[in-house]
Design a protein around this motif. Structure first.
Motif, PDB file in Angstrom:
ATOM      1  N   ILE A 489       9.218  -7.591  -9.918  1.00 22.62           N
ATOM      2  CA  ILE A 489       9.408  -8.347  -8.678  1.00 22.62           C
ATOM      3  C   ILE A 489       8.098  -8.553  -7.922  1.00 22.62           C
ATOM      4  O   ILE A 489       8.069  -9.266  -6.925  1.00 22.62           O
ATOM      5  N   GLY A 490       7.019  -7.895  -8.361  1.00 17.77           N
ATOM      6  CA  GLY A 490       5.707  -8.168  -7.772  1.00 17.77           C
ATOM      7  C   GLY A 490       5.210  -7.128  -6.800  1.00 17.77           C
ATOM      8  O   GLY A 490       4.101  -7.244  -6.278  1.00 17.77           O
ATOM      9  N   CYS A 491       6.011  -6.096  -6.507  1.00 19.11           N
ATOM     10  CA  CYS A 491       5.556  -5.025  -5.622  1.00 19.11           C
ATOM     11  C   CYS A 491       6.169  -3.708  -6.074  1.00 19.11           C
ATOM     12  O   CYS A 491       7.235  -3.673  -6.685  1.00 19.11           O
ATOM     13  N   SER A 492       5.482  -2.620  -5.740  1.00 20.89           N
ATOM     14  CA  SER A 492       5.799  -1.309  -6.294  1.00 20.89           C
ATOM     15  C   SER A 492       6.717  -0.503  -5.379  1.00 20.89           C
ATOM     16  O   SER A 492       6.624  -0.578  -4.156  1.00 20.89           O
ATOM     17  N   ILE A 505      17.502 -12.753  -1.725  1.00 21.18           N
ATOM     18  CA  ILE A 505      17.564 -11.313  -1.904  1.00 21.18           C
ATOM     19  C   ILE A 505      16.199 -10.753  -1.538  1.00 21.18           C
ATOM     20  O   ILE A 505      15.167 -11.249  -2.000  1.00 21.18           O
ATOM     21  N   TRP A 506      16.198  -9.693  -0.721  1.00 18.37           N
ATOM     22  CA  TRP A 506      14.955  -9.102  -0.229  1.00 18.37           C
ATOM     23  C   TRP A 506      14.837  -7.664  -0.711  1.00 18.37           C
ATOM     24  O   TRP A 506      15.774  -6.878  -0.579  1.00 18.37           O
ATOM     25  N   ALA A 507      13.687  -7.332  -1.287  1.00 15.27           N
ATOM     26  CA  ALA A 507      13.380  -5.963  -1.670  1.00 15.27           C
ATOM     27  C   ALA A 507      12.226  -5.466  -0.809  1.00 15.27           C
ATOM     28  O   ALA A 507      11.239  -6.182  -0.612  1.00 15.27           O
ATOM     29  N   VAL A 508      12.352  -4.269  -0.262  1.00 17.59           N
ATOM     30  CA  VAL A 508      11.329  -3.671   0.599  1.00 17.59           C
ATOM     31  C   VAL A 508      10.558  -2.649  -0.232  1.00 17.59           C
ATOM     32  O   VAL A 508      11.125  -1.650  -0.678  1.00 17.59           O
ATOM     33  N   CYS A 509       9.264  -2.898  -0.437  1.00 17.35           N
ATOM     34  CA  CYS A 509       8.457  -2.094  -1.360  1.00 17.35           C
ATOM     35  C   CYS A 509       7.504  -1.177  -0.600  1.00 17.35           C
ATOM     36  O   CYS A 509       6.620  -1.640   0.127  1.00 17.35           O
ATOM     37  N   TYR A 510       7.657   0.116  -0.818  1.00 13.84           N
ATOM     38  CA  TYR A 510       6.839   1.121  -0.147  1.00 13.84           C
ATOM     39  C   TYR A 510       5.379   1.048  -0.593  1.00 13.84           C
ATOM     40  O   TYR A 510       4.463   1.190   0.214  1.00 13.84           O
ATOM     41  N   GLY A 511       5.150   0.825  -1.873  1.00 14.17           N
ATOM     42  CA  GLY A 511       3.786   0.727  -2.399  1.00 14.17           C
ATOM     43  C   GLY A 511       3.108   2.078  -2.516  1.00 14.17           C
ATOM     44  O   GLY A 511       3.742   3.131  -2.471  1.00 14.17           O
ATOM     45  N   SER A 512       1.797   2.063  -2.622  1.00 17.62           N
ATOM     46  CA  SER A 512       1.017   3.294  -2.710  1.00 17.62           C
ATOM     47  C   SER A 512       0.868   3.913  -1.321  1.00 17.62           C
ATOM     48  O   SER A 512       0.928   3.220  -0.306  1.00 17.62           O
ATOM     49  N   ALA A 513       0.629   5.224  -1.285  1.00 24.37           N
ATOM     50  CA  ALA A 513       0.541   5.938  -0.017  1.00 24.37           C
ATOM     51  C   ALA A 513      -0.569   5.375   0.861  1.00 24.37           C
ATOM     52  O   ALA A 513      -1.673   5.084   0.400  1.00 24.37           O
ATOM     53  N   ASN A 514      -0.236   5.195   2.147  1.00 22.42           N
ATOM     54  CA  ASN A 514      -1.187   4.755   3.178  1.00 22.42           C
ATOM     55  C   ASN A 514      -1.804   3.387   2.891  1.00 22.42           C
ATOM     56  O   ASN A 514      -2.962   3.133   3.206  1.00 22.42           O
ATOM     57  N   THR A 515      -1.028   2.497   2.293  1.00 23.88           N
ATOM     58  CA  THR A 515      -1.498   1.141   2.034  1.00 23.88           C
ATOM     59  C   THR A 515      -0.473   0.145   2.566  1.00 23.88           C
ATOM     60  O   THR A 515       0.692   0.483   2.814  1.00 23.88           O
ATOM     61  N   ARG A 516      -0.924  -1.094   2.742  1.00 24.82           N
ATOM     62  CA  ARG A 516      -0.011  -2.156   3.145  1.00 24.82           C
ATOM     63  C   ARG A 516       1.067  -2.327   2.088  1.00 24.82           C
ATOM     64  O   ARG A 516       0.813  -2.255   0.887  1.00 24.82           O
ATOM     65  N   GLY A 527      16.695 -19.547  -8.609  1.00 22.10           N
ATOM     66  CA  GLY A 527      16.341 -18.628  -9.683  1.00 22.10           C
ATOM     67  C   GLY A 527      14.854 -18.542  -9.950  1.00 22.10           C
ATOM     68  O   GLY A 527      14.429 -18.110 -11.028  1.00 22.10           O
ATOM     69  N   THR A 528      14.037 -18.953  -8.978  1.00 18.64           N
ATOM     70  CA  THR A 528      12.589 -18.901  -9.163  1.00 18.64           C
ATOM     71  C   THR A 528      12.102 -17.463  -9.135  1.00 18.64           C
ATOM     72  O   THR A 528      12.830 -16.542  -8.781  1.00 18.64           O
ATOM     73  N   ASP A 529      10.846 -17.250  -9.495  1.00 15.03           N
ATOM     74  CA  ASP A 529      10.276 -15.912  -9.508  1.00 15.03           C
ATOM     75  C   ASP A 529      10.269 -15.318  -8.102  1.00 15.03           C
ATOM     76  O   ASP A 529      10.247 -16.036  -7.097  1.00 15.03           O
ATOM     77  N   TRP A 530      10.258 -13.998  -8.041  1.00 16.76           N
ATOM     78  CA  TRP A 530      10.174 -13.302  -6.770  1.00 16.76           C
ATOM     79  C   TRP A 530       8.845 -13.615  -6.095  1.00 16.76           C
ATOM     80  O   TRP A 530       7.805 -13.699  -6.742  1.00 16.76           O
ATOM     81  N   LYS A 531       8.878 -13.786  -4.774  1.00 18.25           N
ATOM     82  CA  LYS A 531       7.668 -14.026  -3.998  1.00 18.25           C
ATOM     83  C   LYS A 531       7.462 -12.857  -3.052  1.00 18.25           C
ATOM     84  O   LYS A 531       8.403 -12.391  -2.419  1.00 18.25           O
ATOM     85  N   ILE A 532       6.206 -12.383  -2.950  1.00 15.64           N
ATOM     86  CA  ILE A 532       5.935 -11.226  -2.109  1.00 15.64           C
ATOM     87  C   ILE A 532       5.252 -11.641  -0.810  1.00 15.64           C
ATOM     88  O   ILE A 532       4.512 -12.626  -0.766  1.00 15.64           O
ATOM     89  N   HIS A 533       5.538 -10.863   0.240  1.00 11.75           N
ATOM     90  CA  HIS A 533       5.003 -11.136   1.571  1.00 11.75           C
ATOM     91  C   HIS A 533       4.544  -9.807   2.167  1.00 11.75           C
ATOM     92  O   HIS A 533       5.323  -8.859   2.263  1.00 11.75           O
ATOM     93  N   GLN A 534       3.291  -9.751   2.593  1.00 14.89           N
ATOM     94  CA  GLN A 534       2.717  -8.509   3.073  1.00 14.89           C
ATOM     95  C   GLN A 534       3.230  -8.158   4.467  1.00 14.89           C
ATOM     96  O   GLN A 534       3.380  -9.020   5.326  1.00 14.89           O
ATOM     97  N   VAL A 535       3.497  -6.873   4.675  1.00 15.93           N
ATOM     98  CA  VAL A 535       3.925  -6.387   5.989  1.00 15.93           C
ATOM     99  C   VAL A 535       3.020  -5.226   6.398  1.00 15.93           C
ATOM    100  O   VAL A 535       1.822  -5.249   6.133  1.00 15.93           O
ATOM    101  N   GLY A 536       3.557  -4.181   7.056  1.00 15.00           N
ATOM    102  CA  GLY A 536       2.737  -3.075   7.537  1.00 15.00           C
ATOM    103  C   GLY A 536       2.560  -1.983   6.500  1.00 15.00           C
ATOM    104  O   GLY A 536       2.891  -2.146   5.317  1.00 15.00           O
ATOM    105  N   ILE A 537       2.049  -0.835   6.945  1.00 16.96           N
ATOM    106  CA  ILE A 537       1.734   0.261   6.034  1.00 16.96           C
ATOM    107  C   ILE A 537       3.009   0.992   5.639  1.00 16.96           C
ATOM    108  O   ILE A 537       3.754   1.473   6.473  1.00 16.96           O
ATOM    109  N   ASN A 538       3.255   1.029   4.325  1.00 16.44           N
ATOM    110  CA  ASN A 538       4.379   1.746   3.725  1.00 16.44           C
ATOM    111  C   ASN A 538       5.733   1.420   4.350  1.00 16.44           C
ATOM    112  O   ASN A 538       6.358   2.263   5.009  1.00 16.44           O
ATOM    113  N   PRO A 539       6.224   0.190   4.153  1.00 15.75           N
ATOM    114  CA  PRO A 539       7.569  -0.157   4.637  1.00 15.75           C
ATOM    115  C   PRO A 539       8.627   0.678   3.919  1.00 15.75           C
ATOM    116  O   PRO A 539       8.521   0.953   2.724  1.00 15.75           O
ATOM    117  N   TYR A 540       9.659   1.065   4.674  1.00 15.43           N
ATOM    118  CA  TYR A 540      10.639   1.990   4.122  1.00 15.43           C
ATOM    119  C   TYR A 540      11.967   1.800   4.842  1.00 15.43           C
ATOM    120  O   TYR A 540      12.177   2.321   5.939  1.00 15.43           O
TER     121      TYR A 540
END
Length: 665
Positions: A489-492, A505-516, A527-540
């Motif tokens: 989906i493009g984010c970890s 459909i929205w997935a909230v990706c925490y990512g690596s520690a202390n990163t956006r 049915g297009t590919d997932w698109k990612i949008h940057q938010v704040g540090i470690n969304p959860y």
């Protein structure tokens, strides 16, 4: 595009100009047909005559006036058409509706989708201690707020007397660190997590604050500038709302830019309230239903932290008043608080981890197992009245620890099983008390979970080997069959998944520690590919962070109007009942009505509604129970819903029956 049917609150004042009624969309009146006993549009009196010239005599009046209108006429009892002859229901707009009640081309009030839908996605950035608001159509970040308002500030609901942390320090990347003596000590910071959206589009966030006082904060949402003034808090009365916004239009909020990020004095942060005691850890969050149309209670689950750091008694469930953040009260005046003893089962108390509202008004909870406790009660619910907590039966022991929770349109409950060897999620059917596993053992650890009309979506933060994943699994709701493993989906580390009203459909990706971190969006229709949008540090977050679950699945559409009573000298009114006489109502389109009356419009809010009466077909006579409403004005509420989005209820007109009489000394 996914069709959705959102909750609506509509309050048109459909009275004569004497009562200050809003604009009506009037059609050209037909030329009145004169008949022997009246003309089209006249009330149908209980007199054995065809007063409204529809070739039917004493319809509804004959039934509801309590007499044989031919043998024993009751001339002051009459059936009155609404909308009046030659007029139509007022066009739903920003003054009289929100979301899904519409007026169709044939003049019916029905369910649909209107322009007034706040398509926003609310994401808690846990390490940063902020909440991001995204545009669900574009994915752009529209605003970012601290997760708690400034202490001591005067707001519309009072002085903010809470004990939340200041924005710094932020939340550590783990809930605990070890002190020199090896004991566990919680990290500082508000650590926001679950978000929820109410029936007016306003948002809430629960601040876990592991080492201190947990809180809940409310944010005002808006579309236009006019709505911003109405929904936020103009504290200096200058006619301008000072709030976070994307000043440079790049789709991201810069927290170092004072124009884009206002901070704790942002006028769209409405209140922050203490919830529970120290180490209470407010985690679960859901907005309940309110049949009176205003937002329901804000339900908060106190997770209570780990033993022995969190003292006994810190677990529990509490309901907050959405207007003020104060503890809500039942009709008998008691506080809506469920303590640890209320949540006990088998020697362990529920450790609330997630919550969701069902269409029947129940609030469902997943009860996660604490590290030092061997068993967990699994899943429980609080009834619609907010008086009792019960557990779902026979939670499968092999499912292990519960995590996320959601419901479908049939009130089935779904939970993710983060450490189950059998599958990523389970379904519970309250009617049969049966549990069913959704196969998926090879996909990984199930975290957040969400349902749209046709599919179930599960976020997987790690794969089956324990490595960070980029996965969302899709199932068919109808038969629980596997549809697709979205494995890139493009984010970890997606921890949460949600559905927005535009079918994304929205997935909230925490990512690596202390990163956006990122939010990934998927358009089901294209049915297009997932698109990612940057938010704040470690969304959860993995709650109903778009409001889709509450507003599109849980709550039916509502429409209210006011009818005028008898106006003759010394006349009093008794309201006998009503009939929906034209439209479409089937077994797939549940409709119910209720009413309340008062001496004047301003006093209606002080009165209680009758219990909802189910309507199963057009022409069904609805007689009000004794004591019948007897005020000068009658407010009627119609609740529209559907169990099949391809079949919508329609109401073209109804007849209300009133009896005018004069008190005899």
């Amino acid at each position: 595009m996914l069709k959705t049917w959102s909750v609506v609150w509509v309050l048109p004042l459909m009275l004569a100009p004497l009562f200050g009624c809003g604009d009506k969309k009037a059609k050209e009146p037909e030329k009145p047909i004169v008949c022997e006993f009246g003309k089209s549009g006249d009330p149908e009196r209980c007199d054995g005559k065809d007063n409204d010239c529809d070739d039917d005599t004493d319809e509804y009046a004959d039934t509801l006036c309590g007499t044989d209108c031919v043998a024993a006429p009751k001339l002051n009892c009459s059936a009155n058409e609404f909308p009046p002859f030659g007029e139509s229901w007022p066009e739903p707009d920003s003054n009289n509706s929100s979301d899904s009640i519409v007026l169709d081309k044939d003049g019916n009030i029905t369910l649909g989708q209107t322009a007034k839908t706040y398509l926003h996605v609310w994401i808690a950035n846990t390490v940063e201690g902020t909440v991001s608001k995204l545009d669900a159509e574009t994915g752009k970040e529209l605003a970012r707020y601290p997760s708690a308002i400034k202490k001591g500030i005067q707001t519309a609901v009072g002085v903010m007397n809470h004990n939340a942390f200041e924005p710094d320090p932020g939340c550590g990347q783990s809930p605990y660190y070890n002190a020199d003596d090896g004991t566990k000590i919680a990290t500082p910071g508000n650590c926001p997590s679950r978000t929820a959206v109410d029936q007016n589009g306003q948002a809430y966030v629960a601040n876990r604050a592991f080492s201190g006082q947990g809180t809940v904060t409310k944010f005002g949402d808006f579309g236009s500038d006019e709505e911003m003034l109405s929904n936020c808090d103009d504290r200096n009365n200058d006619g301008v709302i000072r709030t976070s916004h994307d000043a440079d239009g790049n789709g991201e909020i810069d927290p170092n830019d004072p124009e884009e990020f206002i901070g704790t004095e942002d006028e769209c942060i409405l209140w922050t309230a203490n919830v529970g005691g120290t180490h209470g850890v407010p985690r679960s969050l859901a907005v309940g239903l309110n049949r009176d149309g205003a937002p329901g209670w804000v339900w908060v689950g106190l997770n209570g932290g780990e033993r022995p750091l969190a003292a006994l008694g810190t677990r529990g469930i509490v309901a907050l008043d959405p207007k003020t953040g104060a503890i809500a009260k039942r009709s008998d005046g008691s506080d809506i608080v469920f303590g640890e003893s209320d949540l006990e089962s088998g020697g362990n108390a529920c450790k609330p981890y997630g919550a969701v509202t069902a269409r029947d008004g129940r609030i469902w909870w997943v009860c996660r197992k604490a590290a030092i406790e061997a068993t967990t009660p699994g899943v429980g619910f609080i009834n619609a009245a907010g008086t009792d907590f019960e557990y779902a039966s026979a939670y499968p022991s092999e499912a292990g620890n519960t995590y996320g929770i959601t419901v479908d349109y049939d009130d089935n409950v779904y939970v993710t099983a983060i450490d189950s060897p059998n599958g990523v999620a389970y379904r519970y059917e309250p009617d049969t008390q049966a549990w069913t596993v959704l196969e998926g053992v090879d996909y990984g650890r199930g975290r957040g979970i969400a349902a749209d009309r046709e599919h179930l979506w599960v976020a997987l933060s790690q794969d089956s080997s324990g490595s960070d994943a980029q996965s969302v699994v899709q199932y068919n709701l109808a038969d629980l069959s596997f549809v697709k493993h979205h494995d890139a989906i493009g984010c970890s580390q997606p921890v949460g998944v949600g559905v927005s009203a535009n079918g994304y459909i929205w997935a909230v990706c925490y990512g690596s520690a202390n990163t956006r971190g990122y939010a990934a969006a998927f358009d089901i229709a294209s049915g297009t590919d997932w698109k990612i949008h940057q938010v704040g540090i470690n969304p959860y977050t993995y709650s109903d962070f778009t409001g889709f679950g509450l507003n599109s699945i849980a709550e039916p559409g509502k429409y209210r109007f006011i009818a005028q009573g008898c106006t003759g000298p010394s006349e009093r009114t008794q309201w006998e009942g009503l009939v929906i006489d034209e439209g479409l109502i089937t077994s797939e389109t549940p409709v119910s009505v209720r009413a309340r009356s008062a001496s004047r419009i301003e006093a209606l809010d002080e009165e209680s509604f009758t219990e909802p009466i189910s309507v199963s077909e057009i022409g069904q006579v609805i007689a009000f129970s004794d004591p019948k409403p007897s005020g000068m004005v009658l407010q009627i509420e119609i609740l529209l819903s559907t169990n099949n989005p391809e079949v919508l209820p329609r109401i073209k007109s109804l007849q209300f029956v009133r009896n005018c009489y004069i008190d005899v000394p």
